[in-house]
Design a protein around this motif. Structure first.
Motif, mmCIF file in Angstrom:
data_model
loop_
_atom_site.group_PDB
_atom_site.id
_atom_site.type_symbol
_atom_site.label_atom_id
_atom_site.label_comp_id
_atom_site.label_asym_id
_atom_site.label_seq_id
_atom_site.Cartn_x
_atom_site.Cartn_y
_atom_site.Cartn_z
ATOM 1 N N ILE A 33 3.105 -28.418 17.689
ATOM 2 C CA ILE A 33 3.044 -27.647 16.442
ATOM 3 C C ILE A 33 2.130 -28.958 15.256
ATOM 4 O O ILE A 33 1.274 -28.426 14.704
ATOM 5 C CB ILE A 33 3.997 -27.416 15.988
ATOM 6 N N ARG A 34 2.963 -30.039 15.244
ATOM 7 C CA ARG A 34 2.213 -30.941 14.462
ATOM 8 C C ARG A 34 0.692 -31.258 14.727
ATOM 9 O O ARG A 34 -0.105 -31.404 13.663
ATOM 10 C CB ARG A 34 3.123 -32.340 14.417
ATOM 11 N N ASN A 36 -1.310 -29.721 15.982
ATOM 12 C CA ASN A 36 -2.264 -28.559 15.690
ATOM 13 C C ASN A 36 -2.739 -28.532 14.076
ATOM 14 O O ASN A 36 -3.672 -27.898 14.083
ATOM 15 C CB ASN A 36 -1.466 -27.108 16.265
ATOM 16 N N GLN A 37 -1.849 -28.996 13.276
ATOM 17 C CA GLN A 37 -2.650 -29.069 12.066
ATOM 18 C C GLN A 37 -3.491 -30.003 11.944
ATOM 19 O O GLN A 37 -4.377 -29.799 10.887
ATOM 20 C CB GLN A 37 -1.081 -29.610 11.495
ATOM 21 N N HIS A 38 -3.800 -30.809 12.780
ATOM 22 C CA HIS A 38 -4.991 -31.773 12.713
ATOM 23 C C HIS A 38 -6.024 -31.539 13.568
ATOM 24 O O HIS A 38 -7.234 -32.308 13.808
ATOM 25 C CB HIS A 38 -4.424 -33.327 12.821
ATOM 26 N N LYS A 39 -6.036 -30.304 14.183
ATOM 27 C CA LYS A 39 -7.138 -29.759 14.979
ATOM 28 C C LYS A 39 -7.382 -30.630 16.038
ATOM 29 O O LYS A 39 -8.435 -31.089 16.390
ATOM 30 C CB LYS A 39 -8.238 -29.424 14.309
ATOM 31 N N TYR A 40 -6.221 -30.922 16.803
ATOM 32 C CA TYR A 40 -6.016 -32.278 17.772
ATOM 33 C C TYR A 40 -7.040 -31.677 18.837
ATOM 34 O O TYR A 40 -8.021 -32.772 19.272
ATOM 35 C CB TYR A 40 -4.735 -32.305 18.267
ATOM 36 N N SER A 209 0.046 -19.255 11.989
ATOM 37 C CA SER A 209 -0.434 -20.513 12.263
ATOM 38 C C SER A 209 -1.970 -20.549 12.579
ATOM 39 O O SER A 209 -2.645 -21.593 12.488
ATOM 40 C CB SER A 209 0.037 -21.011 13.764
#
Length: 260
Positions: A33-34, A36-40, A209
């Motif tokens: 989840i974390r 994904n916030q950085h478009k990993y 999300s």
């Protein structure tokens, strides 16, 4: 039992234990989840093209392709083309290894293996980059909706010339679209091969999300997989793959064909 067989048996036991480790699953999911916030997933390439996948899923696909040894890979969703290049590179490696094993020279022009990519829009700069890649001779691109009957018929016509087929679904992630893709392309999957449905993780993410997308909880690839499997006992979810990966966009998405 050979040392390798013992090693693989130990791995299966360890993977089973990972699957039962709920605390580890919770920690992994928090990381996903974390990240994904950085478009990993956008930050990796395969042989020069963005692939937009977790490295773990790339390794898993390598294992499946080596195991199945397909002569055709069908992919919905092209984007920058990294996945097409990845599949083409793996098919090339299969040919090279088979030539070495047979004691014959490798002739790329003689290969029967190819990857077909389908996308409703192939942007000109992506098409140009894919067509300029050295592995492009392995690739055929079809522009159009993956669930358009004319496109489906075209893919089926190509598939008739092949024997071992692996399918990857990674285009529009709404329930209805993915279910239609499964109904269209899963029948082409060879027994023992896989239909891999990407981004089933959407069902497990917090609601909203993906605010700029039409998919969300309750409307995504995982809900489509569950609906599809109710009427298709010839497929089963290979849970071992997601358990050993931990980090994957495809929980419940590795569908193995076990019968005709």
């Amino acid at each position: 039992m050979s040392p390798y067989q013992q090693f693989k048996q130990d791995c299966l036991q360890e993977i089973s234990a990972i699957g039962c480790d709920h605390e580890l699953a919770t920690q992994t999911h928090a990381w996903i989840i974390r990240a994904n916030q950085h478009k990993y997933t956008y930050h990796f390439e395969w042989l020069g093209r963005p692939i937009i996948q977790y490295p773990q899923d790339i390794v898993a696909m390598q294992e499946l392709i080596w195991q199945v040894k397909p002569d055709l890979i069908i992919e919905t969703g092209i984007a920058h083309g990294g996945s097409l290049i990845f599949s083409a590179s793996m098919l090339t490696l299969l040919d090279v290894c088979e030539a070495i094993e047979a004691g014959q020279p490798y002739d790329p022009a003689a290969s029967r293996r190819k990857v077909v990519g389908i996308d409703i829009e192939i942007r000109p700069h992506n098409r140009a980059a894919i067509e300029a890649h050295p592995l492009y001779p392995r690739i055929q691109m079809i522009e159009g909706s993956s669930i358009d009957p004319a496109v489906v018929d075209q893919v089926w016509a190509i598939a008739k010339r092949h024997q071992k087929i692996l399918v990857c679904l990674d285009s529009n992630h709404t329930h209805d679209h993915v279910l239609a893709e499964l109904q269209a392309y899963a029948p082409l999957v060879s027994v023992g091969s896989y239909c891999v449905v990407f981004d089933t993780i959407i069902e497990d993410m917090p609601a909203d999300s993906f605010p700029d997308r039409p998919w969300d909880k309750g409307n995504n690839p995982k809900t489509a997989v569950w609906a599809f499997l109710k009427n298709h006992p010839e497929f089963e979810i290979d849970k071992n793959i997601q358990h050993k990966l931990l980090i994957t966009v495809a929980p419940d998405g590795f569908l193995r064909r076990i019968a005709k």
